[in-house]
Design a protein around this motif. Structure first.
Motif, PDB file in Angstrom:
ATOM      1  N   MET A   1       0.827  -1.191   0.000  1.00 18.86           N
ATOM      2  CA  MET A   1       0.000   0.000   0.000  1.00 18.86           C
ATOM      3  C   MET A   1       0.870   1.252   0.000  1.00 18.86           C
ATOM      4  N   LYS A   2       0.295   2.339  -0.518  1.00 21.07           N
ATOM      5  CA  LYS A   2       0.983   3.626  -0.512  1.00 21.07           C
ATOM      6  C   LYS A   2       0.379   4.483   0.587  1.00 21.07           C
ATOM      7  N   LEU A   3       1.242   5.054   1.422  1.00 23.72           N
ATOM      8  CA  LEU A   3       0.813   5.824   2.582  1.00 23.72           C
ATOM      9  C   LEU A   3       1.293   7.259   2.489  1.00 23.72           C
ATOM     10  N   ILE A   4       0.376   8.192   2.754  1.00 26.43           N
ATOM     11  CA  ILE A   4       0.732   9.601   2.884  1.00 26.43           C
ATOM     12  C   ILE A   4       0.891   9.913   4.367  1.00 26.43           C
ATOM     13  N   VAL A   5       1.999  10.527   4.738  1.00 24.55           N
ATOM     14  CA  VAL A   5       2.195  11.008   6.103  1.00 24.55           C
ATOM     15  C   VAL A   5       2.261  12.525   6.020  1.00 24.55           C
ATOM     16  N   ALA A   6       1.177  13.197   6.410  1.00 25.61           N
ATOM     17  CA  ALA A   6       1.099  14.657   6.331  1.00 25.61           C
ATOM     18  C   ALA A   6       1.567  15.262   7.647  1.00 25.61           C
ATOM     19  N   GLY A   7       2.571  16.118   7.569  1.00 27.35           N
ATOM     20  CA  GLY A   7       3.215  16.610   8.776  1.00 27.35           C
ATOM     21  C   GLY A   7       4.359  15.683   9.123  1.00 27.35           C
ATOM     22  N   SER A   8       5.073  15.266   8.100  1.00 29.22           N
ATOM     23  CA  SER A   8       6.068  14.200   8.214  1.00 29.22           C
ATOM     24  C   SER A   8       7.346  14.603   8.924  1.00 29.22           C
ATOM     25  N   THR A   9       7.578  15.907   9.119  1.00 31.68           N
ATOM     26  CA  THR A   9       8.819  16.329   9.763  1.00 31.68           C
ATOM     27  C   THR A   9       8.675  16.487  11.274  1.00 31.68           C
ATOM     28  N   GLY A  10       7.463  16.312  11.796  1.00 37.31           N
ATOM     29  CA  GLY A  10       7.252  16.385  13.231  1.00 37.31           C
ATOM     30  C   GLY A  10       7.706  15.107  13.915  1.00 37.31           C
ATOM     31  N   PHE A  11       7.705  15.095  15.252  1.00 33.20           N
ATOM     32  CA  PHE A  11       8.259  13.935  15.947  1.00 33.20           C
ATOM     33  C   PHE A  11       7.369  12.705  15.802  1.00 33.20           C
ATOM     34  N   VAL A  12       6.041  12.872  15.703  1.00 33.35           N
ATOM     35  CA  VAL A  12       5.172  11.715  15.483  1.00 33.35           C
ATOM     36  C   VAL A  12       5.320  11.231  14.046  1.00 33.35           C
ATOM     37  N   GLY A  13       5.335  12.164  13.102  1.00 30.28           N
ATOM     38  CA  GLY A  13       5.496  11.792  11.708  1.00 30.28           C
ATOM     39  C   GLY A  13       6.805  11.068  11.458  1.00 30.28           C
ATOM     40  N   THR A  14       7.872  11.513  12.100  1.00 26.69           N
ATOM     41  CA  THR A  14       9.167  10.868  11.951  1.00 26.69           C
ATOM     42  C   THR A  14       9.125   9.428  12.445  1.00 26.69           C
ATOM     43  N   GLU A  15       8.431   9.210  13.566  1.00 36.96           N
ATOM     44  CA  GLU A  15       8.333   7.856  14.119  1.00 36.96           C
ATOM     45  C   GLU A  15       7.449   6.967  13.245  1.00 36.96           C
ATOM     46  N   VAL A  16       6.372   7.520  12.697  1.00 34.74           N
ATOM     47  CA  VAL A  16       5.525   6.753  11.783  1.00 34.74           C
ATOM     48  C   VAL A  16       6.345   6.298  10.580  1.00 34.74           C
ATOM     49  N   ILE A  17       7.119   7.209  10.022  1.00 38.20           N
ATOM     50  CA  ILE A  17       7.948   6.875   8.861  1.00 38.20           C
ATOM     51  C   ILE A  17       9.003   5.839   9.231  1.00 38.20           C
ATOM     52  N   ARG A  18       9.625   6.007  10.385  1.00 36.23           N
ATOM     53  CA  ARG A  18      10.653   5.053  10.811  1.00 36.23           C
ATOM     54  C   ARG A  18      10.084   3.634  10.856  1.00 36.23           C
ATOM     55  N   GLN A  19       8.892   3.485  11.415  1.00 38.74           N
ATOM     56  CA  GLN A  19       8.281   2.167  11.497  1.00 38.74           C
ATOM     57  C   GLN A  19       7.785   1.683  10.132  1.00 38.74           C
ATOM     58  N   ALA A  20       7.253   2.598   9.335  1.00 39.43           N
ATOM     59  CA  ALA A  20       6.716   2.217   8.028  1.00 39.43           C
ATOM     60  C   ALA A  20       7.800   1.729   7.078  1.00 39.43           C
TER      61      ALA A  20
END
Length: 248
Positions: A1-20
């Motif tokens: 799947m393709k995922l959009i992370v909006a607000g990706s430079t914040g600390f939650v967004g960074t952690e979402v990306i790290r896990q994804a």
């Protein structure tokens, strides 16, 4: 799947990306922010950094063709753009309202209209709000009342958009309390957290649990339309315990 992370430079967004990056179910990540999103420094050995695409957008009320082209084909969006309580005094109220409400409404509308495969499942939109956000104006909280009602209004609009989409969009509201991120909390945020714990009785969720819960819901489907702090802890804890199934 393709995922959009909006607000990706914040600390939650960074952690979402790290896990994804380490989750094989996520084949592509469109990191949407006002500045370039880089690969998190703490990615594990199972991370596939080639999945990450930084998508810079200067205005979250307008999405030019170059941006929608990068977002096209997305299956879900985790929306993390908003103003936290610790930043309320740093900007005028109209700016707070614009970021929290106008950006979210415009972002949801733009996401729902992205080109997708004809047989695609409903587009999943996860809006991250807050534990004290209130949808009923008659129940205005005594602390940060206007702000809580604003976030509650956004929640209602997101859910109403999904309802009116007739199955094209599925929406979920995540309502975390205090997000515990050891080593990433400044003096102002620590003060806000102390007030939140002592005066309002806000619950707490670990950053890793929070990100894992959002990612699990985006990938595997929405459990319900509103996830309280306890739900995020429960879902996130279980997802983190199953992390071996995401590794290579």
């Amino acid at each position: 799947m393709k995922l959009i992370v909006a607000g990706s430079t914040g600390f939650v967004g960074t952690e979402v990306i790290r896990q994804a990056l380490a989750n094989p179910a996520v084949t592509s990540i469109a990191a949407l922010a006002r500045r370039v999103t880089t690969v998190p420094q703490s990615t594990g050995p199972g991370a596939d950094t080639t999945k990450l695409t930084s998508v810079v957008c200067e205005d979250f009320e307008r999405y030019p063709e170059r941006v929608t082209r990068e977002l096209a084909g997305a299956d879900a969006c985790i929306w993390l753009i908003g103003v936290t309580p610790s930043h309320l005094k740093k900007m005028p109220w109209q700016e707070v309202r614009k970021i929290c409400l106008d950006y979210t409404v415009a972002g949801l509308a733009a996401s729902a209209q992205l080109p997708r495969a004809p047989a695609s499942k409903p587009f999943r939109f996860l809006y991250v709000s807050g534990a004290n956000a209130e949808r009923d104006p008659r129940k205005k909280p005594w602390v940060l009342g206007d702000y809580c009602l604003l976030r509650g209004d956004v929640e209602s609009r997101v859910l109403e958009h999904a309802k009116e989409s007739r199955g094209a969009v599925e929406a979920c509201i995540a309502k975390p309390g205090l997000i515990d991120a050891p080593g990433r909390t400044g003096l102002m945020m620590k003060t806000v957290q102390t007030i939140g714990r002592s005066l309002i009785g806000l619950p707490k969720v670990d950053l890793g649990e929070m990100a894992a819960a959002l990612l699990e819901q985006a990938v595997n489907g929405l459990e319900k339309d509103t996830l309280l702090n306890a739900d995020l802890v429960r879902i996130g804890t279980k997802a983190l315990a199953n992390l071996p199934r995401y590794s290579h």
